[in-house]
Design a protein around this motif. Structure first.
Motif, mmCIF file in Angstrom:
data_model
loop_
_atom_site.group_PDB
_atom_site.id
_atom_site.type_symbol
_atom_site.label_atom_id
_atom_site.label_comp_id
_atom_site.label_asym_id
_atom_site.label_seq_id
_atom_site.Cartn_x
_atom_site.Cartn_y
_atom_site.Cartn_z
ATOM 1 N N UNK A 56 0.839 -1.206 0.000
ATOM 2 C CA UNK A 56 0.000 0.000 0.000
ATOM 3 C C UNK A 56 0.870 1.250 0.000
ATOM 4 N N UNK A 57 1.887 1.302 0.873
ATOM 5 C CA UNK A 57 2.759 2.480 0.953
ATOM 6 C C UNK A 57 3.523 2.661 -0.357
ATOM 7 N N UNK A 58 4.040 1.578 -0.909
ATOM 8 C CA UNK A 58 4.789 1.696 -2.158
ATOM 9 C C UNK A 58 3.915 2.222 -3.294
ATOM 10 N N UNK A 59 2.665 1.820 -3.288
ATOM 11 C CA UNK A 59 1.733 2.242 -4.343
ATOM 12 C C UNK A 59 1.249 3.683 -4.123
ATOM 13 N N UNK A 60 0.904 4.024 -2.889
ATOM 14 C CA UNK A 60 0.288 5.318 -2.595
ATOM 15 C C UNK A 60 1.304 6.430 -2.343
ATOM 16 N N UNK A 65 10.949 6.609 1.250
ATOM 17 C CA UNK A 65 12.012 5.601 1.136
ATOM 18 C C UNK A 65 12.074 4.771 2.414
ATOM 19 N N UNK A 66 12.056 3.458 2.226
ATOM 20 C CA UNK A 66 12.202 2.551 3.357
ATOM 21 C C UNK A 66 12.613 1.183 2.825
ATOM 22 N N UNK A 67 13.087 0.335 3.719
ATOM 23 C CA UNK A 67 13.566 -1.005 3.367
ATOM 24 C C UNK A 67 12.421 -1.997 3.546
ATOM 25 N N UNK A 72 9.422 -6.758 6.273
ATOM 26 C CA UNK A 72 8.865 -8.111 6.191
ATOM 27 C C UNK A 72 9.595 -9.062 7.134
ATOM 28 N N UNK A 73 10.916 -8.963 7.207
ATOM 29 C CA UNK A 73 11.667 -9.815 8.131
ATOM 30 C C UNK A 73 11.333 -9.441 9.572
ATOM 31 N N UNK A 74 11.250 -8.141 9.845
ATOM 32 C CA UNK A 74 10.916 -7.692 11.196
ATOM 33 C C UNK A 74 9.559 -8.187 11.646
ATOM 34 N N UNK A 75 8.576 -8.122 10.751
ATOM 35 C CA UNK A 75 7.238 -8.608 11.098
ATOM 36 C C UNK A 75 7.247 -10.115 11.318
ATOM 37 N N UNK A 127 14.907 7.641 17.420
ATOM 38 C CA UNK A 127 15.560 6.885 16.361
ATOM 39 C C UNK A 127 14.690 5.859 15.659
ATOM 40 N N UNK A 128 13.405 5.852 15.951
ATOM 41 C CA UNK A 128 12.500 4.893 15.313
ATOM 42 C C UNK A 128 12.318 5.285 13.842
ATOM 43 N N UNK A 129 12.522 4.311 12.963
ATOM 44 C CA UNK A 129 12.388 4.571 11.532
ATOM 45 C C UNK A 129 11.032 4.165 10.990
ATOM 46 N N UNK A 130 10.829 4.461 9.718
ATOM 47 C CA UNK A 130 9.584 4.089 9.053
ATOM 48 C C UNK A 130 9.371 2.580 9.142
#
Length: 199
Positions: A56-60, A65-67, A72-75, A127-130
């Motif tokens: 959704x974020x990539x499309x909208x 910019x984010x990894x 996905x690995x974090x989730x 320091x929390x990132x997107x």
């Protein structure tokens, strides 16, 4: 629990609800730490929601910019510390957060990826990132829980990336999360269909 059954829960096709398989590296790690079935099922549900959020974020908001792979690995591993603190699978507690980060580091996971185990409940920390915010958001909305403070932080990042008004992003994110939340009951039922402890 055997590594085979962990791998089965982590990667076999599901239909109700349809969930994406966990990344192979995450599935292998869950097998190595002998993760309880319910934990693997939970991580799979959260990972699927994280993948939906990433798309959704990539499309909208392509300017943000984010990894995506880190999200996905974090989730897929954010609660791995509950393999050590199993009581926190069915009750409150935060001991799994630091334990999860240490567990991942011990198994050779880079600190930039292991951090999600510690940050998924700390979205206001410095320091929390997107990426951290998206993992935290997935960990809430998978079960239909809405956290205005967390959502406001995500909205601020979206608005900062493309200059659109905060209220516009609020409306768009709200609509997206409402749609994701509609599958919460099925995801919860899927998680609860797996045993709490190893046999």
């Amino acid at each position: 629990m055997t590594a085979t059954s962990t791998a089965s829960i982590a990667t076999d096709e599901t239909f109700d609800p349809p969930l994406r398989p966990l990344p192979e590296r995450a599935a292998v790690l869950l097998g190595r730490v002998d993760a309880p079935p319910r934990l693997v099922a939970h991580l799979r549900a959260v990972h699927d929601v994280a993948a939906r959020l990433v798309e959704w974020v990539q499309r909208r908001c392509p300017g943000l910019e984010f990894d995506a792979e880190a999200v996905l690995f974090g989730a897929a591993t954010h609660d791995i510390g509950k393999a050590v603190h199993v009581a926190e699978l069915s009750g409150p507690g935060a001991r799994h957060e630091e334990a999860g980060q240490e567990l991942l580091l011990t198994h050779g996971v880079e600190s930039g990826l292991a951090r999600f185990a510690a940050t998924h409940a700390s979205w206001t920390a410095p320091g929390i990132g997107v990426e951290d915010l998206l993992v935290s958001l997935a960990d809430k909305v998978w079960k239909g829980k809405r956290v205005p403070e967390l959502e406001d932080l995500v909205v601020a990042r979206l608005a900062g990336a493309d200059g659109r008004a905060v209220w516009e992003w609020f409306m768009e994110l709200d609509e997206a999360l409402t749609g994701i939340g509609e599958g919460a009951d099925r995801r919860l039922a899927y998680q609860m269909s797996h045993p709490l402890t190893r046999r």
